[in-house]
Design a protein around this motif. Structure first.
Motif, short mmCIF file in Angstrom:
data_model
loop_
_atom_site.label_atom_id
_atom_site.label_comp_id
_atom_site.label_asym_id
_atom_site.label_seq_id
_atom_site.Cartn_x
_atom_site.Cartn_y
_atom_site.Cartn_z
N ALA A 54 0.82 -1.21 0.00
CA ALA A 54 0.00 0.00 0.00
C ALA A 54 0.86 1.26 0.00
O ALA A 54 0.60 2.21 -0.75
N ALA A 55 1.90 1.28 0.83
CA ALA A 55 2.76 2.46 0.92
C ALA A 55 3.48 2.72 -0.40
O ALA A 55 3.51 3.86 -0.89
N MET A 92 1.07 3.87 -3.14
CA MET A 92 0.74 5.29 -2.96
C MET A 92 1.88 6.17 -3.45
O MET A 92 1.65 7.19 -4.11
N VAL A 141 -5.95 7.42 -2.23
CA VAL A 141 -6.16 6.50 -1.10
C VAL A 141 -7.20 5.45 -1.48
O VAL A 141 -7.01 4.25 -1.22
N VAL A 163 -5.67 2.89 -3.83
CA VAL A 163 -4.77 1.95 -3.16
C VAL A 163 -5.57 0.90 -2.38
O VAL A 163 -5.23 -0.29 -2.38
N THR A 221 5.79 9.14 1.02
CA THR A 221 4.65 9.82 0.40
C THR A 221 4.42 11.15 1.09
O THR A 221 4.98 11.43 2.16
N LEU A 248 -0.50 3.31 4.42
CA LEU A 248 -0.77 4.70 4.03
C LEU A 248 -0.43 5.67 5.16
O LEU A 248 0.01 6.79 4.91
#
Length: 342
Positions: free
Chosen positions: A48-49, A52, A120, A123, A176, A259
């Motif tokens: 996810a990170a 993003m 967001v 993702v 991010t 995130l």
């Protein structure tokens, strides 16, 4: 150490503990429902990170092709199972293997979101379906295996997902943009808006999980499955659906965690493993069965890591993971051995 440094370490420990709390909750949830010690939980964080970060750099995350491959393989497996006479939940299959992957592809390849809110959402659409798809492909065929076999499979799956993370994202780390750039000076201590976002979202998720399990029919069905799988099946609760939902919630929690921490630390393809492992230590403190104790264990792990980094930074990981030894020793003295449930 003076009071100001101690307060800074406490702040850092609480923020880290919030992330470990989410990891611990996901691990306890999955283990309670499916008996799987889900080692790859941290990979959802890294995916996810890094997804993003890719979106914010103007590129669609390459891991989308992994999701589409998992979806296609799941559809093939379900078709084969139906051809062999097995009962197939096509409604759930369409949701996890068709609808959500199609929405993810639409958002990432066609819409190409620019606002942070849409990024967001994209993702989450990308990562969340991976949970139930992995469950259907890897763990559902082993639903009656022992916990040890499921653990070995989890370790193997972790190695595979780390390798895929390296393939899709590369070896470079990424950060991010923060959800909040605000900063406040309180008594000589700087409090960042991103830290408050992490704590706020964590608290919101914990409360939402509480109401989900206490007030909703689906949540009560998951609790029933966690308490007694055989009894839940006799009452008409589809345990395979429970597995889908528990892995979907675990993937959602992992994605949200990724995130949240991506703006405050550099994330690499294998960073999630260490985060998930600390969440596992917190879950062990709770006996892999108690959500409140897992939350308390996560806070303890976060504070222990924070103060260890000040007093003995070279050994902070050793100190944190050593915590598991006295906990297991104490539990071994106060619990009786029982055979695995059939």
């Amino acid at each position: 150490m003076d009071l100001q440094i101690a307060l800074l370490l406490v702040q850092d420990g609480i923020v880290n503990g919030a992330i470990y709390a989410l990891m611990a909750l996901a691990l306890v949830l999955v283990f309670s429902v499916t008996r799987v010690i889900f080692i790859p939980q941290g990979e959802f964080v890294a995916y996810a990170a890094l997804a993003m970060a890719a979106l914010q750099s103007g590129k669609p995350p390459a891991v989308l092709w992994m999701l589409l491959a998992l979806a296609a393989l799941t559809l093939l497996v379900e078709a084969v199972r139906q051809a062999r006479g097995a009962e197939v939940d096509w409604k759930g299959t369409v949701v996890w293997a068709v609808l959500l992957p199609a929405l993810a592809a639409l958002m990432l390849l066609v819409v190409q979101p620019q606002s942070m809110l849409l990024q967001v959402l994209s993702v989450l659409l990308l990562v969340v379906p991976m949970g139930p798809l992995v469950y259907r492909l890897v763990y559902r065929p082993l639903a009656h295996a022992t916990v040890l076999i499921l653990l070995i499979v989890s370790v193997a799956l972790h190695l595979v997902m780390v390798g895929l993370g390296l393939f899709f994202f590369g070896a470079e780390g990424s950060r991010t943009a923060a959800f909040s750039e605000a900063r406040w000076d309180v008594g000589g201590m700087t409090i960042s808006g991103q830290s408050l976002v992490i704590l706020g979202v964590t608290a919101l998720l914990v409360v939402a999980m509480f109401f989900f399990f206490e007030r909703s029919i689906v949540g009560k069905a998951l609790r029933a499955t966690a308490i007694n799988r055989v009894g839940a099946r006799l009452m008409g609760i589809p345990t395979s659906l429970s597995g889908d939902l528990s892995f979907a919630l675990a993937a959602l929690i992992g994605a949200v965690s990724g995130l949240l921490i991506a703006p405050v630390t550099t994330i690499y393809y294998d960073t999630g493993f260490l985060i998930g492992l600390k969440g596992f230590v917190a879950a062990i403190v709770g006996g892999l069965g108690s959500y409140p104790l897992a939350l308390a264990g996560a806070l303890l792990v976060g504070l222990l890591e924070s103060f260890s980094s000040f007093w003995a930074s070279a050994f902070k990981e050793v100190i944190v993971f050593t915590l598991i030894i006295p906990v297991l020793w104490w539990r071994s003295l106060n619990t009786h051995h029982v055979e695995d449930e059939e």
